[in-house]
Design an enzyme around this catalytic site. Structure first.
Site, PDB file in Angstrom:
ATOM      1  CB  SER A  63      17.007 118.081   0.774  1.00 44.95           C
ATOM      2  OG  SER A  63      18.116 118.119  -0.337  1.00 44.95           O
ATOM      3  CE  LYS A  66      16.545 118.620  -3.028  1.00 46.28           C
ATOM      4  NZ  LYS A  66      17.461 117.453  -3.127  1.00 46.28           N
ATOM      5  CE1 TYR A 190      17.714 121.849  -4.786  1.00 46.43           C
ATOM      6  CE2 TYR A 190      19.989 122.254  -5.371  1.00 46.43           C
ATOM      7  CZ  TYR A 190      18.926 121.459  -4.935  1.00 46.43           C
ATOM      8  OH  TYR A 190      19.340 120.338  -4.366  1.00 46.43           O
ATOM      9  CE1 TYR A 238      17.302 113.199  -1.127  1.00 53.19           C
ATOM     10  CE2 TYR A 238      18.549 112.866   0.920  1.00 53.19           C
ATOM     11  CZ  TYR A 238      17.769 113.616  -0.106  1.00 53.19           C
ATOM     12  OH  TYR A 238      17.634 115.025   0.232  1.00 53.19           O
ATOM     13  CB  VAL A 256      22.891 117.699   3.369  1.00 54.31           C
ATOM     14  CG1 VAL A 256      23.276 116.621   2.600  1.00 54.31           C
ATOM     15  CG2 VAL A 256      23.034 118.970   2.550  1.00 54.31           C
TER      16      VAL A 256
HETATM   17  N1  GLN Z   1      21.478 121.900  -1.556  1.00 55.36           N
HETATM   18  C1  GLN Z   1      21.904 120.511  -1.236  1.00 55.36           C
HETATM   19  C2  GLN Z   1      22.481 120.028  -2.623  1.00 55.36           C
HETATM   20  O1  GLN Z   1      21.910 120.288  -3.509  1.00 55.36           O
HETATM   21  C3  GLN Z   1      20.777 119.815  -0.929  1.00 55.36           C
HETATM   22  C4  GLN Z   1      21.211 118.380  -0.705  1.00 55.36           C
HETATM   23  C5  GLN Z   1      20.422 117.621   0.536  1.00 55.36           C
HETATM   24  O2  GLN Z   1      20.047 118.398   1.454  1.00 55.36           O
HETATM   25  N2  GLN Z   1      20.345 116.268   0.547  1.00 55.36           N
HETATM   26  O3  GLN Z   1      23.404 119.256  -2.641  1.00 55.36           O
END
Ligand code: GLN
Length: 303
Positions: A63, A66, A190, A238, A256
């Site tokens: 993420s 992003k 994505y 988050y 993650v």
């Molecule tokens: N690719 C992961 C997902 O979509 C990214 C989520 C994350 O890094 N929090 O679940």
């Protein structure tokens, strides 16, 4: 300030920890990563890098990607992006679908999964997934001044095979008319963007454009950088964003894979990585290391 000494001390402290959290298990390729690793890298406004621990080991940025896709989407659509995605913290898990029903398929912000899926869908407009991934990689490589940065295809395949939650989000957004492409197309892009692999040193260098220092590369306007940083502060972790702001006091974005990119405006870009996650899906030791670094350097956006 002896930054090198501070980073060495943080890495040494982290090496002693036995409670390290657990790597993400819903993406099997990530579950295999050794949780014993820890890396940290800082690029200061004078352009110098400082690093300690496993700062040159590549990990899945997930993420953290992003931040880069948000910068690209704002470059492409400008403020029109905000008709499709909001700017408020969600207070819920990164992969939550709850608010999407109440809010009719318009995700709360670009950093939760639903919002990032819409952001990627916006960049896809008028291009193929391959071209779009090329543009994302080009942006990151240019930001880091490093052409070796690549996509780890095994991670992308692994997430595609287990990405039912994200398929549910994409289909639900599509049902509300807020996805322009087929869910498979947007999610294919994505998942590959999330599978970009970088080391802490590369990630800190890629984050230089968010520092807003006249000495560092600028890829987007100063005003846009402030806004991306504002969203990183309010939404980058988050439902753990308030806690990160309280403990660290710097805008940050987690993934993650266990990576976190943080920004000390005008001063430095910081990347940490440790694969074990806390209950909110953010790097456990990474968060602690950021807190230690902020305390020892005095870096904070709150004075
Ligand atoms: N690719 C992961 C997902 O979509 C990214 C989520 C994350 O890094 N929090 O679940």
């Amino acid at each position: 300030m002896d930054l090198r000494g501070i980073l060495d001390e943080i890495a040494a402290e982290m090496a002693t920890r036995s409670e390290r959290g657990a790597p993400a298990s819903y993406i099997p390729e990530l579950a295999r990563v050794d949780p014993g690793q820890f890396g940290i890298a800082v690029v200061t406004a004078d352009g110098r890098d400082h690093a300690a621990g496993d700062a040159d080991a590549a990990f899945s940025i997930q993420s953290v990607s992003k931040v880069f896709t948000l910068a690209l989407a704002l470059g492409k659509l400008g403020d029109r992006l905000w008709t499709r995605v909001g700017r408020e913290p969600s207070g819920l898990a990164f992969n939550s679908i709850l608010q999407l029903e109440h809010e009719k398929g318009r995700p709360r912000n670009p950093f939760i999964n639903s919002g990032a899926i819409v952001t990627t869908d916006a960049i896809l407009e008028g291009s193929t997934p391959r071209e779009t991934l090329g543009a994302i990689l080009r942006f990151i490589r240019e930001a880091a001044e490093d052409d070796a940065i690549h996509i780890d295809k095994a991670v992308a395949r692994s997430e595609t095979a287990h990405g039912h939650g994200n398929f549910a989000l994409a289909h639900y957004i599509k049902a509300h008319g807020n996805l322009r492409h087929a869910p498979e197309l947007t999610l294919g892009t994505y998942f590959h963007q999330c599978a970009i692999a970088m080391s802490c040193r590369q990630l800190a260098r890629a984050g230089r454009f968010l520092v807003n220092a006249p000495t560092l590369p600028r890829l987007v306007s100063a005003e846009r950088v402030r806004r991306i940083n504002a969203l990183m502060m309010t939404c980058g972790h988050y439902d753990g964003s308030g806690e990160f702001a309280f403990r660290v006091g710097l805008p940050g974005k987690s993934g993650v894979g266990g990576g976190i990119l943080a920004v000390a405006p005008g001063k430095a870009a910081i990347a940490v990585w440790s694969p074990g996650l806390n209950a909110r899906g953010n790097s456990a030791l990474g968060t602690e290391a950021m807190e230690m670094l902020a305390r020892r350097t005095g870096w904070s956006v709150f004075g």
